[in-house]
Design an enzyme around this catalytic site. Structure first.
Site, PDB file in Angstrom:
ATOM      1  N   GLY A 164       0.740  -1.247  -0.189  1.00 28.08           N
ATOM      2  CA  GLY A 164       0.102   0.212   0.012  1.00 28.08           C
ATOM      3  C   GLY A 164       0.733   1.285  -0.159  1.00 28.08           C
ATOM      4  O   GLY A 164       0.656   2.241  -0.692  1.00 28.08           O
ATOM      5  N   CYS A 165       2.059   1.203   0.702  1.00 30.17           N
ATOM      6  CA  CYS A 165       2.923   2.345   0.885  1.00 30.17           C
ATOM      7  C   CYS A 165       3.285   2.839  -0.616  1.00 30.17           C
ATOM      8  O   CYS A 165       3.807   3.766  -0.756  1.00 30.17           O
ATOM      9  CB  CYS A 165       3.618   2.518   1.978  1.00 30.17           C
ATOM     10  SG  CYS A 165       2.890   2.118   3.693  1.00 30.17           S
ATOM     11  N   THR A 166       3.927   1.447  -1.196  1.00 31.71           N
ATOM     12  CA  THR A 166       4.614   1.567  -2.381  1.00 31.71           C
ATOM     13  C   THR A 166       3.484   2.300  -3.344  1.00 31.71           C
ATOM     14  O   THR A 166       3.799   3.336  -4.076  1.00 31.71           O
ATOM     15  CB  THR A 166       5.116   0.412  -2.898  1.00 31.71           C
ATOM     16  OG1 THR A 166       6.235  -0.168  -1.997  1.00 31.71           O
ATOM     17  CG2 THR A 166       5.776   0.632  -4.158  1.00 31.71           C
TER      18      THR A 166
END
Length: 211
Positions: free
Chosen positions: A105-107
């Site tokens: 998700g952070c990527t």
């Protein structure tokens, strides 16, 4: 303790999860056994005691609200240099807190900020990402995905706590929260959405274009 059933958010959780075997046992051993438990490919924060759950979100009251000036900070960036929030005063700034480098998700969120970076520049805004990772992790993350903006290291989650950012999954998963500060350093938008990371970009651009 009776077994825990998470009905509504489980499908969306699974999009980003790297869930160990037997994810939710009757004694919640996946969460309570150790702060090193893995969900979403992240190391979880130290879990609190568990009341009877009614949702997967904590009920932390935010310390930073719309219309307020958030606490200042000075943190190291991906190059090990100190960066203060006051550096950005005089122009809008997007400050987004995310759980960890190199997680799914952070990527996606970081790459979405990257892909819309010219739109942020056109709006006169700076973008700053903050997580608990160290400078070396941030530098590798930024290099791998060609991130053109600053990443700051909130090791120990001190700033996250000072800003009162709520966690998810009973506080065991660091929250994903974005702030838009105007040129005077006043908060104009707070957006929290753990499981749709790319929506943070849409909401912040919408606000910036209206300033």
């Amino acid at each position: 303790m009776a077994s825990l059933s998470i009905k509504h958010s489980l499908p969306s959780l699974l999009q980003y999860a790297q869930i160990p075997k037997n994810p939710l046992s009757q004694n919640l051993s996946i969460v309570s056994r150790s702060s090193q438990s893995q969900i979403y490919g992240l190391k979880l924060l130290n879990p609190p005691s568990f009341p009877t759950p009614s949702s997967t979100r904590t009920s932390i009251v935010a310390k930073v609200n719309k219309g307020s000036v958030p606490p200042s900070f000075t943190l190291k960036d991906q190059d090990g240099k100190n960066v203060s929030l006051s550096k950005f005063k005089g122009k809008p700034v997007v400050v987004y807190f995310y759980p960890a480098d190199e997680t799914p998700g952070c990527t996606k969120q970081a790459c979405a900020f990257r892909d819309s970076y010219e739109k942020f520049k056109k709006a006169g805004a700076q973008v700053v990402g903050i997580s608990g990772d160290g400078p070396e992790s941030h530098k590798a993350f930024a290099k791998k995905y060609r991130l053109p903006f600053t990443l700051l290291c909130d090791e120990g989650n001190k700033v996250r706590k000072e800003w009162g950012i709520p966690g998810d999954l009973f506080g065991t998963l660091p929250g994903r929260q974005t702030y838009v500060l105007d040129k005077n350093g006043v908060v104009q938008l707070i957006y929290n959405n753990q499981f749709q990371p790319e929506k943070h970009i849409d909401e912040t651009l919408k606000l910036l274009q209206s300033l």
